[in-house]
Write an enzyme that holds these catalytic residues in place. Structure first.
Site, mmCIF file in Angstrom:
data_model
loop_
_atom_site.group_PDB
_atom_site.id
_atom_site.type_symbol
_atom_site.label_atom_id
_atom_site.label_comp_id
_atom_site.label_asym_id
_atom_site.label_seq_id
_atom_site.Cartn_x
_atom_site.Cartn_y
_atom_site.Cartn_z
ATOM 1 C CG ASP A 159 3.116 -4.722 -3.874
ATOM 2 O OD1 ASP A 159 2.798 -5.828 -3.410
ATOM 3 O OD2 ASP A 159 3.479 -4.561 -5.060
ATOM 4 C CG ASP A 219 1.878 -9.451 -9.914
ATOM 5 O OD1 ASP A 219 1.257 -9.459 -8.837
ATOM 6 O OD2 ASP A 219 2.959 -8.860 -10.079
HETATM 7 C C1 GLA Z 1 3.765 -6.636 -7.232
HETATM 8 C C2 GLA Z 1 2.269 -6.362 -7.384
HETATM 9 C C3 GLA Z 1 1.991 -5.844 -8.778
HETATM 10 C C4 GLA Z 1 2.792 -4.569 -9.020
HETATM 11 C C5 GLA Z 1 4.269 -4.841 -8.795
HETATM 12 C C6 GLA Z 1 5.087 -3.559 -8.822
HETATM 13 O O1 GLA Z 1 4.197 -7.671 -8.040
HETATM 14 O O2 GLA Z 1 1.534 -7.535 -7.138
HETATM 15 O O3 GLA Z 1 0.609 -5.606 -8.944
HETATM 16 O O4 GLA Z 1 2.315 -3.562 -8.168
HETATM 17 O O5 GLA Z 1 4.501 -5.450 -7.541
HETATM 18 O O6 GLA Z 1 6.442 -3.766 -8.577
#
Ligand code: GLA
Length: 429
Positions: A159, A219
Site C-alpha cells: 500500500d 477503494d
Molecule cells: C487502503 C487500500 C485498501 C486497503 C486499506 C487497508 O485504503 O487501498 O485496499 O488495503 O488501505 O488499510
C-alpha cells in the site's frame, strides 16, 4: 492485403508498451480472495471470533476454497490485508504477526494454505505506517522482503499510505528489487499510480516493469455507485491505462464484492462481466463460508473466467456509450471478441439493445457465431456485419456475449473500435 497490415497495426497499437516485471508471475490476471472489503480492520476476536482478522479466518477460507470448488474454478491466492501485524517490530526489527490473533505465526499459516494447494498473500506499506496505522516498511524494505520470503509468502500487496508522494515511485521500485533479491518469486501488487494521480500522471512504463498489478483508483465499496465510479474512471483513462496491461502486469480496479450486501444480482453480473472484460485480477472479498448459491455460481462461471484468463492478455475497453447503454469489448485469442452491453438506465425493466444501432460499429465481418453468457447462456447463431441482434438487458445489468469468427479476419474492426473509442473518450453518441 489489409489483413496482415491491420493485424500488425493492431498488435503495435494494443500490446503493452513496456516489459512486464520479470518474475514469471501473473501471466494471467491473479485469482483469489482478499479480506479487506468484507472484513476490514475487525480485530476484536473476543466479540466477533468468526470474523476478526486472525489465522482462523484464512484457514477457514482456504478450507472452503478447496471444498466448494473455488480452487478448481481457478481461485488460488488467500490474501491477508491490513491489521495483521503487531504494533511493534521484534528485537531484530522484523515485522511480527499479532500474537493473540495469529498464535501460530505467518509461516505456519503459509504452510497450512500450501498444504491445501493454495497460495498465501500478505500486506505491507511503502511508507511509515500502513493505512490503518500499523508499522510501515519505510527503512525496512530488505528486512521485510526477507521476512516474507522466509515465511514462504507468495504475494505482497504493498500500500502507499504515510509516504511523501514524491518518494512513492522510488519506494515501490526499491521494494520490487528487495523482493527480487530474496530469490523467491513473490507476486507484487502495488498501489503506486493511485497515490500519484492526485499530483502527476504516473509513468506506466516504469510501473509495469516494477509490479504485477497496480491500483489506479480509490477503494471499492459494496455499492453500485462504487462499481460505476470505477468503470467510469477506467473508461475515461483507457487511452492511458489499457496499453499498459498484458501478461505479467495488470490494471487493478480492486476487489470483487459479489456475494455481499450492496449489489443486486444484475449488478453482481455487471461487476463479474466487466472485471473479466478489463482483464482485472479477480480477488473476491466476501464470506465464502456463507454465500448465496447464485453469487457462487456467477463467481465460478467458467465461461466468464475464460474471458478473464484469456491467454492473449489484452485488456478490454469501453467502445461506445449510447442511449444509456455502454458497450465494452475485449479482443480475445483466436480472433474472438467478448462484448458486454450494460444498461445504465436505472428505471423500468429490461431494455432491448440493437447491436447494429451503433453507428460505424460492426460486430464482425463477414460472418460470426455469437454466444450469450449473461444473463443466461444462449446460442445466438450466425451473424453478419450489421446484425439485427437484439439483446435485452436488465437495469444496471449486463449482457455478456462472445463472438467467434466463422471465416475472415475481423481484428481490423477491433482496431477501428479502439481508435474510435479513444477519439470520443468523453462524447456520448
Ligand atoms: C487502503 C487500500 C485498501 C486497503 C486499506 C487497508 O485504503 O487501498 O485496499 O488495503 O488501505 O488499510
Amino acid at each position: 492485403m489489409c489483413r496482415v497490415a491491420c493485424l500488425v497495426a493492431l498488435i503495435v497499437l494494443m500490446s503493452p508498451s513496456a516489459h512486464a516485471l520479470d518474475n514469471g508471475l501473473a501471466l494471467k490476471p491473479t485469482m483469489g480472495w482478499l479480506h479487506w472489503e468484507r472484513f476490514l480492520c475487525n480485530i476484536d476476536c473476543d466479540r466477533d471470533p468468526n470474523n476478526c482478522i486472525s489465522e482462523r479466518l484464512y484457514m477457514q477460507m482456504a478450507d472452503v476454497m478447496v471444498k466448494e470448488g473455488w480452487k478448481e474454478a481457478g481461485y488460488e491466492y488467500v490474501c491477508i490485508d491490513d491489521c495483521w501485524p503487531s504494533h511493534q517490530r521484534d528485537a531484530q526489527g522484523r515485522l511480527q504477526a499479532d500474537p493473540k490473533r495469529f498464535p501460530g505465526g505467518i509461516k505456519k499459516l503459509a504452510d497450512y494454505v500450501h498444504s491445501k494447494g493454495l497460495k498465501l498473500g500478505i500486506y505491507a506499506d511503502v511508507g511509515k505506517n500502513t493505512c490503518a496505522g500499523y508499522p510501515g516498511s519505510l527503512g525496512y524494505y530488505e528486512t521485510d522482503a526477507k521476512t516474507f520470503a522466509d515465511w514462504d509468502v507468495d504475494l505482497l500487496k504493498f500500500d502507499g499510505c504515510y509516504m511523501d508522494w514524491t518518494l512513492v515511485g522510488e519506494g515501490y521500485v526499491n521494494m520490487s528489487n528487495a523482493l527480487n533479491k530474496t530469490g523467491k518469486s513473490i507476486l507484487y501488487s502495488c498501489e503506486w499510480p493511485l497515490y500519484e494521480w492526485p499530483f502527476q500522471k504516473p509513468n506506466y512504463t516504469a510501473i509495469r516493469e516494477t509490479c504485477n498489478h497496480w491500483r489506479n483508483f480509490g477503494d471499492v465499496y459494496d455499492s453500485w455507485s462504487s462499481i460505476k465510479s470505477i468503470l467510469d474512471w477506467t473508461a475515461s483513462h483507457q487511452d492511458i491505462i489499457v496499453p499498459s496491461a498484458g501478461p505479467g502486469g495488470w490494471n487493478d480496479p480492486d476487489m470483487l464484492v459479489i456475494g455481499n450486501f450492496g449489489l443486486s444480482h444484475a449488478q453482481q453480473e455487471s461487476q463479474m462481466a466487466l472485471w473479466a472484460i478489463m482483464a482485472a485480477p479477480l480477488l473476491m472479498s466476501n464470506d465464502l463460508r456463507d454465500i448465496c448459491p447464485r453469487s457462487k455460481e456467477l463467481l465460478q462461471n467458467r465461461l466468464i473466467i475464460a474471458i478473464s484468463q484469456d491467454p492473449m492478455g489484452q485488456q478490454g475497453y469501453r467502445s461506445v456509450k449510447v442511449d444509456n447503454f455502454e458497450v465494452w469489448e475485449r479482443p480475445l485469442s483466436k480472433k474472438r471478441l467478448a462484448i458486454a452491453v450494460l444498461n445504465m438506465f436505472e428505471i423500468g425493466g429490461p431494455r432491448g439493445f440493437f447491436i447494429r444501432a451503433v453507428p460505424g460499429w460492426k460486430i464482425c465481418e463477414p460472418q460470426c457465431n455469437v454466444t450469450q453468457i449473461l444473463p443466461q447462456y444462449k446460442e445466438l447463431g450466425v451473424q453478419m456485419p450489421h446484425t439485427k441482434l437484439d439483446v435485452f438487458v436488465n437495469p444496471s445489468g449486463t449482457a455478456l456475449l462472445t463472438v467467434t469468427p466463422i471465416s475472415g479476419d475481423f481484428t481490423g474492426l477491433h482496431k477501428l473500435h479502439w481508435e474510435e473509442s479513444v477519439k470520443r473518450k468523453h462524447t456520448i453518441l
